[in-house]
Design a protein around this motif. Structure first.
Motif, short mmCIF file in Angstrom:
data_model
loop_
_atom_site.label_atom_id
_atom_site.label_comp_id
_atom_site.label_asym_id
_atom_site.label_seq_id
_atom_site.Cartn_x
_atom_site.Cartn_y
_atom_site.Cartn_z
N PRO A 44 -36.11 -96.45 17.58
CA PRO A 44 -35.97 -95.33 16.63
C PRO A 44 -34.59 -95.31 15.98
N TRP A 45 -34.56 -94.89 14.71
CA TRP A 45 -33.33 -94.92 13.94
C TRP A 45 -32.22 -94.13 14.60
N ALA A 46 -32.51 -92.93 15.10
CA ALA A 46 -31.47 -92.09 15.71
C ALA A 46 -30.84 -92.79 16.92
N LEU A 47 -31.65 -93.47 17.71
CA LEU A 47 -31.13 -94.20 18.88
C LEU A 47 -30.29 -95.39 18.42
N ALA A 48 -30.77 -96.11 17.41
CA ALA A 48 -30.00 -97.23 16.87
C ALA A 48 -28.65 -96.74 16.34
N ASN A 49 -28.65 -95.62 15.63
CA ASN A 49 -27.41 -95.06 15.10
C ASN A 49 -26.48 -94.65 16.23
N ALA A 50 -27.03 -94.06 17.29
CA ALA A 50 -26.21 -93.64 18.43
C ALA A 50 -25.55 -94.85 19.10
N LEU A 51 -26.33 -95.88 19.36
CA LEU A 51 -25.79 -97.08 20.01
C LEU A 51 -24.71 -97.75 19.17
N VAL A 52 -25.01 -97.92 17.90
CA VAL A 52 -24.04 -98.56 17.01
C VAL A 52 -22.80 -97.67 16.85
N SER A 53 -22.99 -96.37 16.82
CA SER A 53 -21.85 -95.45 16.70
C SER A 53 -20.90 -95.58 17.89
N VAL A 54 -21.45 -95.70 19.09
CA VAL A 54 -20.61 -95.84 20.29
C VAL A 54 -19.80 -97.13 20.22
N VAL A 55 -20.47 -98.24 19.96
CA VAL A 55 -19.79 -99.54 19.93
C VAL A 55 -18.78 -99.59 18.79
N SER A 56 -19.18 -99.13 17.61
CA SER A 56 -18.26 -99.20 16.47
C SER A 56 -17.08 -98.26 16.64
N THR A 57 -17.27 -97.12 17.31
CA THR A 57 -16.16 -96.20 17.55
C THR A 57 -15.14 -96.81 18.50
N LEU A 58 -15.61 -97.45 19.55
CA LEU A 58 -14.69 -98.12 20.49
C LEU A 58 -13.88 -99.20 19.76
N LEU A 59 -14.56 -100.01 18.98
CA LEU A 59 -13.90 -101.09 18.25
C LEU A 59 -12.92 -100.52 17.22
N ALA A 60 -13.36 -99.55 16.44
CA ALA A 60 -12.50 -98.99 15.40
C ALA A 60 -11.28 -98.28 15.99
N THR A 61 -11.46 -97.58 17.11
CA THR A 61 -10.32 -96.90 17.73
C THR A 61 -9.27 -97.91 18.17
N GLU A 62 -9.69 -99.01 18.74
CA GLU A 62 -8.75 -100.07 19.11
C GLU A 62 -8.02 -100.62 17.88
N LEU A 63 -8.77 -100.89 16.82
CA LEU A 63 -8.15 -101.41 15.60
C LEU A 63 -7.16 -100.40 15.01
N HIS A 64 -7.54 -99.13 15.02
CA HIS A 64 -6.66 -98.10 14.48
C HIS A 64 -5.40 -97.94 15.32
N ALA A 65 -5.54 -98.04 16.64
CA ALA A 65 -4.35 -97.93 17.50
C ALA A 65 -3.41 -99.09 17.28
N ARG A 66 -3.95 -100.27 17.16
CA ARG A 66 -3.11 -101.47 17.04
C ARG A 66 -2.59 -101.73 15.63
N PHE A 67 -3.38 -101.36 14.63
CA PHE A 67 -3.06 -101.78 13.27
C PHE A 67 -2.87 -100.61 12.31
N THR A 68 -3.82 -99.72 12.24
CA THR A 68 -3.82 -98.68 11.22
C THR A 68 -2.65 -97.71 11.33
N PHE A 69 -2.45 -97.15 12.53
CA PHE A 69 -1.46 -96.10 12.69
C PHE A 69 -0.18 -96.57 13.37
#
Length: 174
Positions: A44-69
């Motif tokens: 289901p789309w909502a589950l796919a969005n939830a799973l991808v949101s978790v993984v992408s948030t972890l990845l993006a937070t690491e990138l933002h800590a190291r590079f963005t900010f």
């Protein structure tokens, strides 16, 4: 000491941080959009969005800590938790946008779904930038932005530090 100086030199201003945020977050967001579409064909789309949101948030937070900010290292668990709160809000926004699309268009095509999803993600992303810059990574940025040797106001922390931790300590001191 060298680390503090290095952080001072790499802490970006608001426009540079936003450009880096768009690059990192946008890249992760685009990848996430395609991942959601691919996963939604199996679950289901909502589950796919939830799973991808978790993984992408972890990845993006690491990138933002190291590079963005310019935090100069890995994101802490606290930063991940705070970032997850803003990601949860973004999840609600994307789900609401997709729900509205389903209510307005009987059978939307994949292109329309991607346009709606990515537009909702971009809107939520601007709000997330503000939260990440002003809340999640603000402490690291403010410490790194102050030149070494700069006097900082102490305020009431000195008064609190001189008081005993509890009444029992006061009794023992007397």
């Amino acid at each position: 000491m060298e680390t503090a100086q290095h952080q001072d030199q790499t802490a970006p201003g608001a426009s540079a941080a936003f450009a880096r945020y768009v690059l990192c977050g946008g890249g992760v967001g685009l990848t996430a959009g395609f991942a959601v579409a691919a996963l939604a064909s199996w679950i289901p789309w909502a589950l796919a969005n939830a799973l991808v949101s978790v993984v992408s948030t972890l990845l993006a937070t690491e990138l933002h800590a190291r590079f963005t900010f310019g935090a100069g290292g890995r994101a802490t668990w606290r930063q991940h938790a705070q970032s997850a709160g803003s990601a949860a809000a973004a999840y609600v926004v994307t789900c609401a946008a997709m729900f509205a699309l389903q209510q307005l268009v009987a059978s939307p095509g994949a292109v329309l779904e991607q346009v709606v999803y990515l537009s909702a993600s971009a809107l939520a992303g601007v709000a997330r930038f503000a939260v990440l810059r002003l809340v999640v990574f603000a402490r690291n940025r403010s410490r790194a932005a102050a030149p070494l040797g700069t006097a900082r106001p102490v305020h009431t922390s000195v008064a609190r530090a001189s008081l005993p931790a509890d009444p029992a300590t006061l009794c023992r001191a007397a």
